[in-house]
Design a protein around this motif. Structure first.
Motif, short mmCIF file in Angstrom:
data_model
loop_
_atom_site.label_atom_id
_atom_site.label_comp_id
_atom_site.label_asym_id
_atom_site.label_seq_id
_atom_site.Cartn_x
_atom_site.Cartn_y
_atom_site.Cartn_z
N ASN A 114 0.87 -1.18 0.00
CA ASN A 114 0.00 0.00 0.00
C ASN A 114 0.90 1.23 0.00
OD1 ASN A 114 -2.58 -1.55 0.48
ND2 ASN A 114 -1.45 -2.12 2.33
N ALA A 115 1.35 1.61 -1.19
CA ALA A 115 2.36 2.66 -1.30
C ALA A 115 1.87 3.98 -0.72
CB ALA A 115 2.76 2.84 -2.76
N GLU A 116 0.59 4.29 -0.92
CA GLU A 116 0.07 5.57 -0.43
C GLU A 116 0.08 5.64 1.10
OE1 GLU A 116 -1.49 3.48 -2.38
OE2 GLU A 116 -1.83 4.45 -4.32
N ASP A 117 -0.07 4.49 1.75
CA ASP A 117 -0.11 4.45 3.21
C ASP A 117 1.23 4.05 3.83
OD1 ASP A 117 -2.86 5.12 3.44
OD2 ASP A 117 -3.40 3.06 2.90
N LEU A 118 2.22 3.82 2.98
CA LEU A 118 3.55 3.41 3.44
C LEU A 118 3.51 2.16 4.31
CD1 LEU A 118 3.84 6.57 2.76
CD2 LEU A 118 5.89 6.46 4.17
N ASP A 119 2.84 1.11 3.79
CA ASP A 119 2.86 -0.16 4.51
C ASP A 119 2.73 -1.31 3.52
OD1 ASP A 119 0.05 -1.05 4.18
OD2 ASP A 119 -0.47 0.59 5.51
N CYS A 120 2.97 -2.51 4.00
CA CYS A 120 2.86 -3.69 3.15
C CYS A 120 2.49 -4.89 4.01
CB CYS A 120 4.17 -3.96 2.40
SG CYS A 120 5.53 -4.47 3.45
N VAL A 121 1.99 -5.95 3.36
CA VAL A 121 1.67 -7.21 4.01
C VAL A 121 2.50 -8.30 3.36
CG1 VAL A 121 -0.16 -8.81 4.67
CG2 VAL A 121 -0.69 -6.37 4.39
N VAL A 122 3.20 -9.08 4.18
CA VAL A 122 4.07 -10.14 3.64
C VAL A 122 3.85 -11.43 4.42
CG1 VAL A 122 5.85 -8.48 2.97
CG2 VAL A 122 6.02 -9.62 5.19
N GLN A 123 4.12 -12.56 3.75
CA GLN A 123 4.17 -13.81 4.48
C GLN A 123 5.44 -13.85 5.33
OE1 GLN A 123 3.64 -16.72 1.17
NE2 GLN A 123 1.83 -17.41 2.32
N ALA A 124 5.42 -14.70 6.34
CA ALA A 124 6.49 -14.69 7.33
C ALA A 124 7.85 -15.09 6.77
CB ALA A 124 6.13 -15.64 8.48
N GLY A 125 7.89 -15.85 5.68
CA GLY A 125 9.16 -16.30 5.13
C GLY A 125 9.86 -15.31 4.22
N VAL A 126 9.23 -14.20 3.90
CA VAL A 126 9.88 -13.16 3.10
C VAL A 126 11.07 -12.60 3.88
CG1 VAL A 126 9.60 -10.87 2.04
CG2 VAL A 126 7.76 -12.56 1.89
N THR A 127 12.22 -12.47 3.22
CA THR A 127 13.38 -11.91 3.91
C THR A 127 13.46 -10.41 3.66
OG1 THR A 127 14.93 -12.20 2.06
CG2 THR A 127 14.62 -14.08 3.56
N ARG A 128 14.24 -9.73 4.49
CA ARG A 128 14.32 -8.26 4.37
C ARG A 128 14.90 -7.85 3.01
NH1 ARG A 128 19.26 -6.02 4.96
NH2 ARG A 128 20.93 -7.41 5.65
N LYS A 129 15.90 -8.58 2.51
CA LYS A 129 16.49 -8.24 1.21
C LYS A 129 15.47 -8.48 0.10
CE LYS A 129 21.40 -9.01 2.25
NZ LYS A 129 22.61 -9.81 1.92
N GLN A 130 14.72 -9.56 0.18
CA GLN A 130 13.70 -9.85 -0.82
C GLN A 130 12.66 -8.74 -0.85
OE1 GLN A 130 11.48 -13.46 -0.08
NE2 GLN A 130 9.94 -12.95 -1.61
N LEU A 131 12.24 -8.28 0.32
CA LEU A 131 11.25 -7.22 0.38
C LEU A 131 11.79 -5.93 -0.23
CD1 LEU A 131 8.55 -6.01 1.20
CD2 LEU A 131 9.49 -5.61 3.49
N ASN A 132 13.00 -5.56 0.10
CA ASN A 132 13.54 -4.30 -0.44
C ASN A 132 13.79 -4.39 -1.94
OD1 ASN A 132 13.56 -2.44 1.70
ND2 ASN A 132 15.30 -3.46 2.64
N GLU A 133 14.11 -5.57 -2.44
CA GLU A 133 14.22 -5.74 -3.89
C GLU A 133 12.86 -5.54 -4.55
OE1 GLU A 133 16.01 -6.40 -7.57
OE2 GLU A 133 16.95 -6.08 -5.61
N TYR A 134 11.83 -6.09 -3.93
CA TYR A 134 10.46 -5.95 -4.44
C TYR A 134 10.02 -4.49 -4.44
CZ TYR A 134 5.48 -7.15 -5.02
OH TYR A 134 4.19 -7.26 -5.48
#
Length: 471
Positions: A114-134
């Protein structure tokens, strides 16, 4: 004796485990393993604590599958140990009574941003590097950086922080909401995407930092931040640790909005020079980073230069080129592996404490004198902007005398931090390794923790033998 101070071992339920292993093998097929190598991997942590392997490992793909596994284990009173990436440092994923490890690493989808609200929802296995790449093309980033590419569910479970915590906080500040599976298999949703709420107990904060002992986190809603317009970083040498710490204290007390401020002692600089091909002076050194506008980071860097000079430090060499900063911070994140090269063949025992910023210089000074007095080789690094530092003792684990000296040193370090108004762990968590320090740190509060654990997990199947012991 109170529940919180019971030291009885966790009991093993052999008949229940045998039955559950058969049920899960049939239910999950290739996504269940009882192979010795897989089991050992899921009991392993980067610690000198003995490996206590589970009896089987399930590779879950959804919250519903986690709930199914928990329901089966609950019916037969079999322990369950959540597993993310296995980067924890205090025996969090060990299975002292056997049982089933639920590996969440394949639950690695970014569900929504949710870019406008500056938040996101992820499954627990997502890593921090994976999220920042996304997030790379959204102009947003997730700032919590413990060094290891840990899973976000695991980071929430251990209330992780890292190099950016001085500006962006820890996981307790970053987590807005959770989905978790409780000990009886119920799925609950805590919190929400609103920036504040006064609706009932804060179950999100209860589960953040509970280390899998109260519930298994399967989804996380996270606060994001805009990528800063400009970033400036660099290094500043100091003649000794005390002057470096004084510079940190003055920087924080002056309100300088530093994003990262890390300390490396001379042993660690020597190790990092060799491992990461740097050419830094082998003296205590601060690594810093500032975020903001072009003018803002320039002004902040100049202000820190003045503080460093006033405290007796050398020249602050700063850079705005991304590749230069990346090389420096890669060296900081590789500090553990670099330090192992100082004494090949020995084990690195990493421990951390955190103290009020005003006691930082005193605590580090006493710790360093303790290290030298007992002849230890123990590089010191730290997220000193929030009073948190780590010591990596290089020890021959086959030498009983060295082991005893190391254990005594770690114990003194933890008592020292607590007596200074600090904590036995700023970010590693409790697991098995820090349990004996909690009674002194929390007093009667530890009995309350045990009561919560007993209420939510009456059969003590969720990561038993961690944080508090329940008979």
């Amino acid at each position: 004796m109170s529940l919180a101070t019971l030291q009885a071992p966790v009991n093993r339920n052999d008949s229940g485990i045998e039955l559950v292993v058969k049920i899960l093998a049939q239910r999950f097929g290739e996504r269940f393993s009882s192979a010795a190598a897989v089991r050992q991997q899921h009991g392993h942590t980067t610690t000198w604590l003995p490996n206590q392997a589970p009896d089987g490992v399930v590779f879950a793909h959804s919250t519903e599958e986690v709930a199914t596994v928990v329901g089966i284990c609950a019916e037969h009173r079999v322990p369950i140990i959540p597993f993310g990436t296995g980067s924890s440092l205090e025996g969090h994923v060990n299975a002292p009574a056997g049982g089933i490890s639920i590996d969440l690493s394949q639950m690695n989808s970014v569900i929504k941003v949710n870019a406008e609200d500056l938040d996101c929802v992820v499954q627990a296995g997502v890593t921090r590097k994976q999220l920042n790449e996304y997030l790379r093309d959204t102009g947003l980033f997730f700032p919590i950086d413990p060094g290891a590419d840990a899973s976000l569910g695991g980071m929430a479970a251990t209330r992780a922080s890292g190099t950016n915590a001085v500006r962006y906080g820890t996981m307790k500040d970053a987590v807005l909401a959770l989905t978790a599976v409780m000990a009886d298999g119920r799925v609950i949703h805590t919190g929400g995407r609103a920036r504040k709420s006064a609706a009932g107990y804060d179950l999100t904060r209860l589960l953040v930092g509970s280390e899998g002992t109260l519930g298994i986190i399967t989804e996380v809603t996270l606060r994001l931040h805009g990528i800063p317009e400009a970033v400036s970083g660099g290094v500043c040498p100091f003649p000794d640790l005390e002057t470096a710490c004084n510079a940190v204290i003055m920087t924080i007390q002056c309100g300088l909005p530093v994003a990262r401020i890390e300390i490396l002692d001379s042993h660690q600089i020597r190790a990092s020079n060799a491992y990461s091909k740097l050419e830094l002076a082998e003296t205590p050194t601060l690594f810093l980073e500032f975020h903001g506008t072009e003018n803002g980071v320039r002004e902040q860097s100049e202000m820190f230069s003045e503080i460093a000079r006033e405290c007796g430090g050398g020249e602050f060499v700063w850079a705005t080129r991304a590749e230069d900063r990346t090389r420096l911070w890669a060296a900081r994140h590789d500090a553990y592996w670099a330090a192992l090269g100082l004494r090949p063949g020995c084990k690195g025992v990493s421990t951390d404490v955190c103290v009020p910023i005003s006691r930082l210089a005193e605590c580090i000074g006493e710790t360093y004198r303790d290290i030298e007095e007992h002849g230890l080789l123990a590089p010191l690094v730290g997220h000193v902007g929030d009073g948190n530092f780590h010591v990596l003792v290089l020890v021959d684990v086959d030498n009983p005398q060295e082991v005893a000296v190391t254990e005594a040193f770690i114990e003194r370090l933890n008592w020292r931090a607590i007596e200074m108004g600090g904590t036995c762990t700023g970010e590693h968590g409790v697991g098995q390794g820090k349990m004996k320090y909690l009674a002194r740190e929390h007093g009667a509060g530890l009995d309350v923790m045990a009561a919560i654990k007993t209420a939510l997990d009456p059969d003590n199947i969720l990561n038993p033998g961690k944080i508090v012991r329940i008979d």
